[in-house]
Design an enzyme around this catalytic site. Structure first.
Site, mmCIF file in Angstrom:
data_model
loop_
_atom_site.group_PDB
_atom_site.id
_atom_site.type_symbol
_atom_site.label_atom_id
_atom_site.label_comp_id
_atom_site.label_asym_id
_atom_site.label_seq_id
_atom_site.Cartn_x
_atom_site.Cartn_y
_atom_site.Cartn_z
ATOM 1 N N ARG A 46 32.051 107.450 -8.909
ATOM 2 C CA ARG A 46 31.442 106.110 -8.975
ATOM 3 C C ARG A 46 30.259 106.054 -8.017
ATOM 4 O O ARG A 46 29.231 105.447 -8.294
ATOM 5 C CB ARG A 46 32.475 105.019 -8.637
ATOM 6 C CG ARG A 46 31.816 103.653 -8.521
ATOM 7 C CD ARG A 46 32.772 102.450 -8.580
ATOM 8 N NE ARG A 46 34.099 102.665 -8.087
ATOM 9 C CZ ARG A 46 34.439 102.715 -6.788
ATOM 10 N NH1 ARG A 46 33.516 102.551 -5.842
ATOM 11 N NH2 ARG A 46 35.686 102.916 -6.439
ATOM 12 N N TYR A 98 14.210 88.462 -22.904
ATOM 13 C CA TYR A 98 15.358 88.952 -23.674
ATOM 14 C C TYR A 98 16.523 87.957 -23.564
ATOM 15 O O TYR A 98 16.871 87.513 -22.461
ATOM 16 C CB TYR A 98 15.761 90.341 -23.137
ATOM 17 C CG TYR A 98 17.055 90.827 -23.711
ATOM 18 C CD1 TYR A 98 17.229 90.939 -25.088
ATOM 19 C CD2 TYR A 98 18.120 91.173 -22.889
ATOM 20 C CE1 TYR A 98 18.428 91.375 -25.622
ATOM 21 C CE2 TYR A 98 19.325 91.617 -23.420
ATOM 22 C CZ TYR A 98 19.472 91.707 -24.786
ATOM 23 O OH TYR A 98 20.663 92.129 -25.313
ATOM 24 N N ASP A 170 10.822 93.756 -15.776
ATOM 25 C CA ASP A 170 11.576 94.437 -16.835
ATOM 26 C C ASP A 170 10.543 95.184 -17.680
ATOM 27 O O ASP A 170 9.760 94.583 -18.416
ATOM 28 C CB ASP A 170 12.341 93.389 -17.668
ATOM 29 C CG ASP A 170 13.208 94.033 -18.752
ATOM 30 O OD1 ASP A 170 12.891 95.160 -19.175
ATOM 31 O OD2 ASP A 170 14.187 93.395 -19.183
ATOM 32 N N LYS A 195 16.704 101.998 -24.677
ATOM 33 C CA LYS A 195 15.580 101.881 -25.607
ATOM 34 C C LYS A 195 14.683 103.127 -25.552
ATOM 35 O O LYS A 195 15.138 104.205 -25.857
ATOM 36 C CB LYS A 195 14.835 100.573 -25.296
ATOM 37 C CG LYS A 195 15.755 99.355 -25.140
ATOM 38 C CD LYS A 195 16.428 98.997 -26.439
ATOM 39 C CE LYS A 195 17.568 98.021 -26.406
ATOM 40 N NZ LYS A 195 17.905 97.220 -25.286
HETATM 41 C C1 LIG Z 1 13.802 93.697 -22.560
HETATM 42 C C2 LIG Z 1 15.254 94.004 -22.412
HETATM 43 N N1 LIG Z 1 15.810 93.989 -21.195
HETATM 44 C C3 LIG Z 1 17.129 94.260 -21.004
HETATM 45 C C4 LIG Z 1 17.958 94.522 -22.072
HETATM 46 C C5 LIG Z 1 19.432 94.783 -21.845
HETATM 47 O O1 LIG Z 1 19.699 96.139 -21.923
HETATM 48 P P1 LIG Z 1 21.114 96.759 -22.438
HETATM 49 O O2 LIG Z 1 21.259 96.361 -23.861
HETATM 50 O O3 LIG Z 1 20.913 98.222 -22.227
HETATM 51 O O4 LIG Z 1 22.182 96.191 -21.570
HETATM 52 C C6 LIG Z 1 17.422 94.544 -23.362
HETATM 53 C C7 LIG Z 1 18.291 94.822 -24.528
HETATM 54 O O5 LIG Z 1 17.906 94.667 -25.659
HETATM 55 C C8 LIG Z 1 16.035 94.276 -23.538
HETATM 56 O O6 LIG Z 1 15.464 94.261 -24.757
#
Ligand SMILES: Cc1ncc(COP(=O)(O)O)c(C=O)c1O
Length: 381
Positions: A46, A98, A170, A195
């Site tokens: 961990r 998001y 982000d 992604k």
């Molecule tokens: C811009 C963005 N940030 C964060 C996330 C969250 O990531 P995860 O799905 O890997 O938890 C997403 C998921 O689609 C996203 O599009």
């Protein structure tokens, strides 16, 4: 080293015990100690795991960062970042972000006394309306999801530094190949590595990068204390995906630009959202802070009905109807009923997110095939 070389070499040194060129998947929970406290830097998986360490080294180099940490999902990485705050603190966020981030902020952390303001951060002057002595963090997503607005990272950082506020970006939509927020003064970059970084729609993971050692130590403490760490096999998959990130991104951008240009000229299309278009309202900022304009394209239809949107999605056969983005295969999504369904309709419409908005995650297939599919599907609308 340039980007492609870093993606392949940094964090990918041959294994010291066998010479294996690929970092092994260290599928172990614990590590033998010679005597109490005498070990090789690893005690419990961990806290640290060698496959994760290798990936974190690569990830840090891609964002020109000193430190990187991996989490079991993008949301887990975001969760750790917000836990840097305490009750009474306030965060100023992009309004068009998001849906899962919106849900985490409003449904989980708000009840612990952290206040979130959602504003269109592309209109910098609005920041001063909500900025106050409790503001501790800016949360920027750029390009935004799904309207592909571009936030001027450097301008937000200037305000943040003046008031001693942290800036978090982000960077999921751009990927480190197209944009490096730490170079523009941001404190923390966060990614859904699910992604573009992983790139093959076969893993869920999150990561963050920073040059601030104090923040890194706090975040590493949270990573270990809360325990949302990724398994070694997933670290291997992401490390492997990253080796072609620069090649994939180039093709994503090429295909997306061709599709955006095609859509702009189509009589059934009402509006196209793509930061590479000269008439995109933040095109100049995108040009300034990104190397190219990314693989995401959103658009709305003139016949403003859910049925038209659904007809397009049903007939665009090469675009699989699915959540997520950033994989080699093209996907189509309907934000109002999928990724952004957790945002109340009224708030969605206020952010300009229409019911007929369609979002394309443009893959790396042959451009002509994608254009043909879109042409066919639009004729069925
Ligand atoms: C811009 C963005 N940030 C964060 C996330 C969250 O990531 P995860 O799905 O890997 O938890 C997403 C998921 O689609 C996203 O599009």
């Amino acid at each position: 080293m340039k980007f492609g070389t870093k993606a392949i070499h940094v964090g990918n040194e041959p294994d010291s015990s066998t010479g294996a060129v690929i970092t092994p998947i260290y599928q172990t929970s614990t590590y033998a100690q010679e005597e109490p406290g005498k070990h090789k830097g690893y005690e419990y998986s961990r806290t640290q795991n060698p496959t994760r360490t290798a990936l974190q080294t690569t990830l840090a180099s891609l964002e020109n960062a000193q430190h990187a940490l991996c989490f079991s999902s993008g949301m887990a990485a975001e969760d750790a970042i917000i836990k840097l705050l305490k009750p009474g603190d306030e965060v100023i966020c992009t309004n068009d972000l998001y849906g899962g981030s919106f849900r985490l902020f409003t449904k989980v952390f708000a009840k612990f006394g952290i206040k979130f303001h959602f504003i269109p951060l592309q209109e910098i002057d609005l920041v001063h309306i909500v900025l106050n002595s409790q503001t501790k963090m800016f949360w920027i997503e750029t390009p935004t999801n799904p309207l592909l607005n571009i936030i001027d990272i450097q301008s937000i950082v200037e305000i943040a530094k003046q008031y001693n506020i942290l800036t978090v970006v982000d960077n999921t939509f751009a990927s480190p190949f197209l944009q490096n927020p730490l170079d523009l003064g941001a404190d923390i970059v966060v990614h859904s590595a699910t992604k573009y970084l992983a790139g093959h729609s076969d893993v869920v993971m999150g990561c963050l990068m920073t040059n601030n050692t104090d923040l890194y130590q706090q975040l590493a403490f949270l990573q270990n204390s809360c325990g949302a760490v990724p398994p070694p096999f997933d670290c291997f998959l992401v490390q492997r995906g990253i080796k072609t990130l620069h090649l994939r991104m180039a093709q994503h951008c090429k295909n997306a630009a061709s599709i955006a240009k095609y859509l702009v000229n189509h009589p059934k299309v009402e509006q196209v959202y793509y930061p590479g278009l000269i008439n995109h309202k933040n095109h100049e900022i995108a040009k300034k802070q990104m190397k190219d304009f990314g693989g995401m394209v959103s658009f709305s239809l003139k016949s403003d009905s859910l049925e038209s949107a659904f007809n397009f999605m049903k007939n665009a056969k090469l675009f699989l109807l699915a959540e997520s983005l950033g994989g080699v295969e093209s996907l189509v999504g309907h934000p109002a009923t999928m990724t952004h369904a957790s945002i109340p309709r009224e708030d969605r419409l206020k952010a300009g997110l229409k019911d007929t908005l369609i979002r394309l995650s443009v893959g790396i297939e042959d451009t002509d095939d994608l254009l043909e599919t879109i042409d066919y599907a639009l004729n069925k609308v």
